[in-house]
Write a protein that holds these residues in place. Structure first.
Motif, mmCIF file in Angstrom:
data_model
loop_
_atom_site.group_PDB
_atom_site.id
_atom_site.type_symbol
_atom_site.label_atom_id
_atom_site.label_comp_id
_atom_site.label_asym_id
_atom_site.label_seq_id
_atom_site.Cartn_x
_atom_site.Cartn_y
_atom_site.Cartn_z
ATOM 1 N N PRO A 261 0.825 -1.207 0.000
ATOM 2 C CA PRO A 261 0.000 0.000 0.000
ATOM 3 C C PRO A 261 0.861 1.259 0.000
ATOM 4 O O PRO A 261 1.886 1.312 0.693
ATOM 5 C CB PRO A 261 -0.810 -0.116 1.294
ATOM 6 N N VAL A 265 -2.356 5.480 1.857
ATOM 7 C CA VAL A 265 -3.247 4.490 2.475
ATOM 8 C C VAL A 265 -2.731 4.116 3.855
ATOM 9 O O VAL A 265 -3.492 4.050 4.827
ATOM 10 C CB VAL A 265 -3.370 3.242 1.579
ATOM 11 N N ALA A 266 -1.414 3.871 3.975
ATOM 12 C CA ALA A 266 -0.835 3.462 5.258
ATOM 13 C C ALA A 266 -1.085 4.502 6.345
ATOM 14 O O ALA A 266 -1.272 4.154 7.519
ATOM 15 C CB ALA A 266 0.662 3.224 5.093
ATOM 16 N N GLY A 268 -3.705 6.516 6.435
ATOM 17 C CA GLY A 268 -5.134 6.769 6.564
ATOM 18 C C GLY A 268 -5.586 8.061 5.926
ATOM 19 O O GLY A 268 -6.610 8.627 6.320
ATOM 20 N N PRO A 272 -9.005 3.032 1.758
ATOM 21 C CA PRO A 272 -8.208 1.798 1.598
ATOM 22 C C PRO A 272 -8.356 1.150 0.226
ATOM 23 O O PRO A 272 -7.506 0.349 -0.167
ATOM 24 C CB PRO A 272 -8.763 0.892 2.699
ATOM 25 N N ALA A 275 -5.328 0.919 -2.059
ATOM 26 C CA ALA A 275 -4.128 0.226 -1.597
ATOM 27 C C ALA A 275 -3.457 -0.597 -2.694
ATOM 28 O O ALA A 275 -2.233 -0.688 -2.753
ATOM 29 C CB ALA A 275 -4.454 -0.680 -0.407
#
Length: 389
Positions: A261, A265-266, A268, A272, A275
């Protein structure tokens, strides 16, 4: 003093919008521009610019958005945008600037101009940074850009790809795999650390303090791995063609599926669903495109009165304290013989321009309706905006 608007204008309008759950709603948008003094005291500006109805780009930089649309029907968050400069004292080579809104802080590590060199051992080295007087808060000074030396050596494959036949020169240029999809107008993006490329490289001046550009990760190597590189840190608008905004339309630039990802994405910062890098659109993707602020400045809805703190982003004050203006009273057509129905205001956009001592807000309120209304209907439908400032 309360100022009341009861008819559509350049700064207030009603629209029909389809909500995330699929229902139709009647919406009201209201725009207000304020001036503020060095103590952070706000007052309505004498001139009240109307809604921005179409994107505005910098004529010198294609795909560098300087003003986004005000009349997006429904944003999922509040966009906070700061345009101006970070200010130093002319002696220090580093300034740690901040934009804090409602207790959420975006930090910026700002450094003076540096150069990169390739040592005889093959190691990359940064020169000492120069002193800072001021640095533009633009993505032109953040991490990104394109490796023009690599592109000149290998050519832009988009120009030979039959899938791109019929595109303009500008479109083919923007499709080059040797530019950084998150910010093609920035500095520091390097494919291969050849001596020629390193000597031509400009280094970014605005970075994320927790994800600094380092010599040991400066060269991406394989352009398909661009998503492993640092996120640009900025406070201005993200262009529609940049990742991740373009991914909300199902377009992932110059990549197959991501092997891991991406940082967005990691951390936030995006849904998601992005990802995998497979072009799958996230839920409410059409509404996600409406959010154009820098990712860390897309905030849960602001509602008025929240604290704003700017550190080293004012030409005369190292720290400037402001507050989000009081929300107006908003009311939409109640469909009952000229009556109106009060709706809750939430902030769509907060635009700060400290150099100009200006703050602009766009508020939204909406309520359920049975159907979509045609544009001509809004001219006769009652509405109410009461500004309480």
């Amino acid at each position: 003093m309360t100022q009341i608007q009861t008819a559509p204008s350049d700064t207030a309008t009603q629209l029909s919008v389809r909500l995330p759950d699929g229902r139709w709603a009647l919406e009201i948008l209201a725009k207000r521009t304020y001036e503020f003094d060095d103590a952070g005291r706000l007052g309505p500006a004498d001139e009240q610019p109307g809604f921005v109805l179409a994107p505005v780009w910098d004529p010198a930089f294609p795909e560098l958005l300087v003003a986004d649309i005000d009349t997006y029907m429904y944003k999922l968050r509040t966009d906070v945008v700061v345009q101006g400069h970070v200010y130093g004292d002319g002696t220090a080579a580093r300034v740690d600037a901040e934009v804090a809104v409602a207790g959420r802080t975006t930090r910026l590590r700002v450094v003076g101009e540096r150069r990169c060199a390739l040592a005889a051992t093959g190691e990359l080295r940064f020169s000492p940074a120069a002193a800072i007087e001021r640095v533009p808060l633009r993505y032109t000074h953040a991490y990104g850009g394109r490796d023009r030396v690599h592109e000149a050596r290998h050519g832009n494959p988009a120009r030979e790809d039959p899938r791109f036949r019929g595109m303009t020169d500008a479109q083919l240029d923007a499709a080059s795999p040797f530019l950084y999809p998150r910010n093609p107008h920035g500095r520091g993006y390097l494919i291969e650390p050849t001596r020629e490329a390193v000597e031509a490289l400009e280094l970014p001046q605005i970075e994320d303090p927790d994800d600094l550009v380092r010599t040991d990760r400066l060269a991406v190597g394989n352009f398909m791995h661009w998503h492993r590189m640092p996120l640009p840190r900025g406070t201005d608008w993200i262009d529609y063609g940049w990742y991740p905004r373009v991914a909300m339309l199902g377009v992932v630039p110059v990549a197959g599926d991501f092997e891991r990802p991406p940082a967005e994405v990691a951390r936030g910062l995006v849904p998601p669903a992005l990802a995998a890098g497979d072009g799958k659109k996230p839920p409410h993707h059409a509404l996600e495109v409406s959010s154009g602020a820098s990712l860390t400045l897309q905030l849960p809805y602001l509602r008025g009165g929240e604290a704003i703190v700017l550190q080293h982003i004012h030409p005369r004050r190292p720290r400037l304290d402001l507050r989000v203006p009081t929300a107006p009273e908003l009311a939409i057509d109640a469909r009952k013989g000229g009556a109106v129905q009060a709706v809750e205001p939430v902030l769509h956009t907060l635009l700060l321009a400290p150099d100009l001592r200006r703050l602009t807000v766009v508020w939204r309120g909406c309520g359920p309706t049975r159907r979509r209304h045609a544009p001509h209907e809004f001219l006769k439908m009652p509405m109410r905006v009461a500004w309480r400032d």
